[in-house]
Design an enzyme around this catalytic site. Structure first.
Site, PDB file in Angstrom:
ATOM      1  CB  ILE A 146      -0.937   0.001   1.228  1.00 47.19           C
ATOM      2  CG1 ILE A 146      -1.729  -1.308   1.300  1.00 47.19           C
ATOM      3  CG2 ILE A 146      -1.855   1.219   1.178  1.00 47.19           C
ATOM      4  CD1 ILE A 146      -2.542  -1.627   0.068  1.00 47.19           C
ATOM      5  CD  GLU A 175      -3.161   3.841 -10.246  1.00 54.98           C
ATOM      6  OE1 GLU A 175      -4.045   4.143 -11.077  1.00 54.98           O
ATOM      7  OE2 GLU A 175      -2.411   4.665  -9.703  1.00 54.98           O
TER       8      GLU A 175
END
Length: 412
Positions: A167, A371
């Site tokens: 993250i 992504e």
């Protein structure tokens, strides 16, 4: 070099952004510690009004870098021009901006009035750092396989138990957009998005030592309590929140890659024009000249596809999932190629710490993964192509085949 249909005002704005990044933001970036959130840099982005486009409504006239005039491009295209320009001069500033947008966009798009009032002002000003917590140790590309459990703890109350991994901005973010499973064995249709402040009891973060210079960490949720006030959007509809956010930012990931490729190309032009070799300049060797021509051609093609995808998003065209996937795929793969070729043409000097290409060589690898990895983008593209083919074979009306990826499909 101009591209797509940028007008003189837009071209001048991009040049202003490059100068701003070089003069105002790069010194702050150089003072930052690798692997840590650079809060002075994030705050400077806020002070310069560069974070506003991340949260402004589509088509709104946010204020430009001088905070005195409207931006000459808004929406997804404006975001692409912003990210490409910052990436050219200061990748750290671009990354800080992008991570702020990825983490806070779900709040802007799906948050309640209370959530927006509490978090968007500080996020826009760069005083609160945001993070997008989707990936898990066992659920990276297959985001529909999320295992972070949100166990019911009464009406409109849940307990989060599990892990998030890789993250960005963790563990130093001030708040996280967290995706958790509220309905077991329901695939993408059983995921809910929550806004979780970093100081929530039971939430612990650990930094990860990664090649990328920006902060990346893991999050452990030990019976973290969330309520209906923390839900972003609707219960069991969180995958839509994730997909719309990713579709919003995927073309601009391509813009980040185009900015890096452009910086590598310009460095190569300067080096090969000045470097003495074999009785002349390096650029006089046909093999070198042809390599540079290939680098420039591929970069311009990637730029055009990124701008086209962003413009399609701004027009509300239905095939944005395919266009965004194509733009990210082409631009990130091209940036890897261009930076690698630039290193080869520079030789050993490009691998010295502090050289612009040494920096780009470390930065350019990650966008092909995050992504949605390149393989996932190809899956999205193929799915859309075959859906269009099936629609055409069934006699659907022209244009009916151009459908967006269903938000519940595992395409992250």
């Amino acid at each position: 070099m101009t591209a797509f249909s940028l007008n003189p005002e837009q071209i001048a704005w991009c040049a202003e952004l490059r100068d701003l990044a070089d003069v105002r933001l790069r010194p702050l970036a150089e003072k930052g510690e690798p692997g840590r959130v650079n809060r002075p840099l994030v705050e400077a982005l806020g002070e310069l009004c560069l974070l506003e486009p991340l949260f402004a409504g589509e088509g709104s006239a946010s204020r430009g870098p001088s905070s005195r005039a409207p931006r000459p491009a808004s929406g997804a295209l404006g975001l692409c021009l912003l990210r490409e320009s910052l990436a050219y001069a200061c990748t750290e500033a671009e990354t800080a901006l992008a991570l702020q947008g990825l983490g806070a966009h779900p709040v802007a798009a799906y948050g309640s009035v209370r959530q927006r009032e509490q978090w968007l002002g500080p996020a826009r000003a760069g005083r609160a750092v945001a993070a997008f917590a989707l990936s898990e140790p066992g659920a990276g590309s297959d985001a529909a396989a999320l295992a972070l459990e949100a166990a019911s703890d009464g009406p409109s109350s849940w307990r989060l138990t599990g892990e998030k991994c890789w993250i960005s901005n963790a563990p130093e973010a001030d708040f996280y957009t967290v995706f958790a499973r509220t309905t077991p064995r329901a695939g993408a249709r059983g995921v809910t998005a929550f806004l979780v402040p970093a100081d929530r009891a039971g939430l612990v973060g650990t930094p990860l030592d990664m090649l990328s210079p920006h902060p990346i960490g893991a999050l452990a949720f030990d019976d973290v309590r969330v309520t209906g006030d923390d839900v972003l959007g609707e219960v069991d509809r969180g995958f839509r929140v994730a997909m719309t956010t990713l579709n919003r930012f995927r073309p601009s990931v391509g813009a980040f890659a185009v900015g890096m490729a452009s910086a590598a190309l310009d460095a190569t032009l300067a080096h090969t024009a000045e470097r003495d070799a074999f009785g002349g300049k390096l650029k006089d060797l046909q093999a070198v000249a042809h390599q540079v021509a290939e680098m420039a051609t591929r970069t311009e093609a990637a730029r055009l596809m990124v701008y086209a995808a962003a413009a399609a998003y701004d027009r509300g065209e239905p095939d944005i999932a395919q266009r965004a996937a194509m733009a990210k795929l082409l631009a990130t793969e091209n940036a890897q190629y261009v930076v690698d070729a630039a290193v080869q043409l520079h030789g050993a000097r490009a691998l010295q710490r502090g050289h612009v290409l040494e920096h780009l060589y470390r930065e350019v690898r990650a966008p092909r993964i995050y992504e949605g990895a390149s393989e996932v983008q190809r899956t999205i593209i193929a799915k859309e192509l075959y859906a269009a083919h099936t629609a055409a074979q069934s006699g659907a009306q022209p244009g009916a085949e151009a459908r967006p990826a269903t938000p519940e499909e595992p395409t992250a």
